[in-house]
Design a protein around this motif. Structure first.
Motif, mmCIF file in Angstrom:
data_model
loop_
_atom_site.group_PDB
_atom_site.id
_atom_site.type_symbol
_atom_site.label_atom_id
_atom_site.label_comp_id
_atom_site.label_asym_id
_atom_site.label_seq_id
_atom_site.Cartn_x
_atom_site.Cartn_y
_atom_site.Cartn_z
ATOM 1 N N MET A 20 0.855 -1.187 0.000
ATOM 2 C CA MET A 20 0.000 0.000 0.000
ATOM 3 C C MET A 20 0.889 1.235 0.000
ATOM 4 S SD MET A 20 -3.204 -1.012 0.219
ATOM 5 C CE MET A 20 -4.080 0.334 0.955
ATOM 6 N N LYS A 21 0.444 2.262 -0.698
ATOM 7 C CA LYS A 21 1.198 3.510 -0.764
ATOM 8 C C LYS A 21 0.313 4.660 -0.325
ATOM 9 C CE LYS A 21 4.714 2.687 -4.158
ATOM 10 N NZ LYS A 21 5.534 3.347 -5.145
ATOM 11 N N LYS A 22 0.939 5.612 0.307
ATOM 12 C CA LYS A 22 0.258 6.843 0.690
ATOM 13 C C LYS A 22 0.731 7.929 -0.265
ATOM 14 C CE LYS A 22 0.098 10.193 4.413
ATOM 15 N NZ LYS A 22 0.621 10.558 5.726
ATOM 16 N N PHE A 23 -0.219 8.599 -0.925
ATOM 17 C CA PHE A 23 0.118 9.669 -1.853
ATOM 18 C C PHE A 23 -0.208 11.016 -1.218
ATOM 19 C CE2 PHE A 23 -0.261 6.064 -4.611
ATOM 20 C CZ PHE A 23 0.711 6.266 -5.557
ATOM 21 N N LYS A 24 0.593 12.005 -1.567
ATOM 22 C CA LYS A 24 0.403 13.352 -1.038
ATOM 23 C C LYS A 24 0.715 14.355 -2.140
ATOM 24 C CE LYS A 24 2.410 14.186 3.006
ATOM 25 N NZ LYS A 24 3.353 14.687 4.043
ATOM 26 N N VAL A 25 -0.114 15.402 -2.241
ATOM 27 C CA VAL A 25 0.135 16.495 -3.188
ATOM 28 C C VAL A 25 0.431 17.744 -2.368
ATOM 29 C CG1 VAL A 25 -0.812 17.938 -5.028
ATOM 30 C CG2 VAL A 25 -1.369 15.502 -4.936
ATOM 31 N N ILE A 26 1.558 18.364 -2.641
ATOM 32 C CA ILE A 26 2.010 19.539 -1.905
ATOM 33 C C ILE A 26 2.008 20.726 -2.857
ATOM 34 C CG2 ILE A 26 3.949 20.535 -0.638
ATOM 35 C CD1 ILE A 26 4.743 17.493 -0.185
ATOM 36 N N LYS A 27 1.443 21.838 -2.392
ATOM 37 C CA LYS A 27 1.370 23.055 -3.217
ATOM 38 C C LYS A 27 2.285 24.114 -2.606
ATOM 39 C CE LYS A 27 -1.877 26.440 -3.349
ATOM 40 N NZ LYS A 27 -3.203 27.023 -3.451
ATOM 41 N N ILE A 28 3.136 24.697 -3.436
ATOM 42 C CA ILE A 28 4.029 25.773 -3.010
ATOM 43 C C ILE A 28 3.803 26.953 -3.945
ATOM 44 C CG2 ILE A 28 6.415 26.477 -2.651
ATOM 45 C CD1 ILE A 28 7.151 23.534 -2.365
ATOM 46 N N SER A 29 3.542 28.137 -3.384
ATOM 47 C CA SER A 29 3.333 29.343 -4.194
ATOM 48 C C SER A 29 4.297 30.434 -3.765
ATOM 49 C CB SER A 29 1.905 29.869 -4.034
ATOM 50 O OG SER A 29 0.988 28.989 -4.604
ATOM 51 N N GLU A 30 4.661 31.249 -4.707
ATOM 52 C CA GLU A 30 5.446 32.460 -4.457
ATOM 53 C C GLU A 30 4.680 33.612 -5.093
ATOM 54 O OE1 GLU A 30 8.193 33.093 -2.697
ATOM 55 O OE2 GLU A 30 8.205 31.009 -2.070
ATOM 56 N N TYR A 31 4.909 34.813 -4.583
ATOM 57 C CA TYR A 31 4.116 35.930 -5.090
ATOM 58 C C TYR A 31 4.521 36.364 -6.491
ATOM 59 C CZ TYR A 31 1.918 35.964 -0.621
ATOM 60 O OH TYR A 31 1.212 35.580 0.471
ATOM 61 N N TRP A 65 -4.495 33.954 -9.210
ATOM 62 C CA TRP A 65 -3.989 35.324 -9.062
ATOM 63 C C TRP A 65 -2.700 35.528 -9.848
ATOM 64 C CZ3 TRP A 65 -5.704 32.749 -4.547
ATOM 65 C CH2 TRP A 65 -6.942 33.189 -4.089
ATOM 66 N N TRP A 66 -2.354 34.592 -10.699
ATOM 67 C CA TRP A 66 -1.177 34.633 -11.563
ATOM 68 C C TRP A 66 0.138 34.527 -10.791
ATOM 69 C CZ3 TRP A 66 -1.422 34.596 -16.904
ATOM 70 C CH2 TRP A 66 -2.700 34.723 -17.431
ATOM 71 N N PHE A 67 0.102 33.912 -9.603
ATOM 72 C CA PHE A 67 1.327 33.676 -8.839
ATOM 73 C C PHE A 67 1.938 32.353 -9.282
ATOM 74 C CE2 PHE A 67 -0.850 36.046 -5.159
ATOM 75 C CZ PHE A 67 -0.463 37.272 -5.667
ATOM 76 N N PRO A 68 3.250 32.280 -9.442
ATOM 77 C CA PRO A 68 3.895 31.008 -9.773
ATOM 78 C C PRO A 68 3.622 29.977 -8.678
ATOM 79 C CG PRO A 68 5.447 32.826 -10.006
ATOM 80 C CD PRO A 68 4.224 33.376 -9.349
ATOM 81 N N THR A 69 3.185 28.807 -9.092
ATOM 82 C CA THR A 69 2.787 27.761 -8.148
ATOM 83 C C THR A 69 3.340 26.425 -8.607
ATOM 84 O OG1 THR A 69 0.738 28.966 -7.722
ATOM 85 C CG2 THR A 69 0.804 26.673 -7.022
ATOM 86 N N ALA A 70 3.798 25.636 -7.649
ATOM 87 C CA ALA A 70 4.299 24.288 -7.951
ATOM 88 C C ALA A 70 3.447 23.267 -7.208
ATOM 89 C CB ALA A 70 5.751 24.157 -7.531
ATOM 90 N N TYR A 71 3.187 22.158 -7.858
ATOM 91 C CA TYR A 71 2.481 21.033 -7.257
ATOM 92 C C TYR A 71 3.423 19.840 -7.281
ATOM 93 C CZ TYR A 71 -1.652 23.908 -7.870
ATOM 94 O OH TYR A 71 -2.550 24.930 -7.810
ATOM 95 N N ILE A 72 3.705 19.297 -6.117
ATOM 96 C CA ILE A 72 4.629 18.159 -5.989
ATOM 97 C C ILE A 72 3.801 16.962 -5.540
ATOM 98 C CG2 ILE A 72 6.660 17.271 -4.823
ATOM 99 C CD1 ILE A 72 7.430 20.221 -4.274
ATOM 100 N N THR A 73 3.865 15.880 -6.298
ATOM 101 C CA THR A 73 3.192 14.631 -5.934
ATOM 102 C C THR A 73 4.242 13.651 -5.453
ATOM 103 O OG1 THR A 73 1.568 15.036 -7.670
ATOM 104 C CG2 THR A 73 1.625 12.821 -6.720
ATOM 105 N N VAL A 74 4.016 13.118 -4.241
ATOM 106 C CA VAL A 74 4.955 12.166 -3.640
ATOM 107 C C VAL A 74 4.184 10.962 -3.132
ATOM 108 C CG1 VAL A 74 6.645 13.931 -2.975
ATOM 109 C CG2 VAL A 74 4.842 13.311 -1.395
ATOM 110 N N SER A 75 4.914 9.856 -2.919
ATOM 111 C CA SER A 75 4.295 8.672 -2.331
ATOM 112 C C SER A 75 5.283 8.038 -1.363
ATOM 113 C CB SER A 75 3.895 7.663 -3.404
ATOM 114 O OG SER A 75 5.028 7.071 -3.986
ATOM 115 N N LYS A 76 4.704 7.245 -0.452
ATOM 116 C CA LYS A 76 5.515 6.545 0.536
ATOM 117 C C LYS A 76 4.826 5.232 0.843
ATOM 118 C CE LYS A 76 7.975 7.555 4.774
ATOM 119 N NZ LYS A 76 8.171 8.538 5.845
#
Length: 78
Positions: A20-31, A65-76
């Protein structure tokens, strides 16, 4: 012959789904700065990697709002 293929595919699915794996999506934004977003992504990826997470994908775009945003998908593994 068809029953043999079905049986093999069922065995493969069962052996694949044992872990079994646990998935997580992390969002990081900068102005406004993509440079600081890149540095923050790098720092976050290194810390997640050290915690034992497998990096699935990193997507970069903008939010509403047109801010640069990253979405990181990870699993464990659980």
């Amino acid at each position: 012959m068809d029953a043999f293929l079905v049986e093999i595919s069922c065995i493969l699915v069962k052996s694949y789904t044992k872990t079994m794996k646990k998935f997580k999506v992390i969002k990081i934004s900068e102005y406004w700065s993509t440079d600081s977003l890149t540095k923050n992504i790098e720092i976050k990826l290194n810390s997640l990697s050290q915690e034992g997470y497998e990096i699935i994908s990193v997507s970069v775009g903008i939010n509403m709002w047109w801010f640069p945003t990253a979405y990181i998908t990870v699993s464990k593994d659980l």
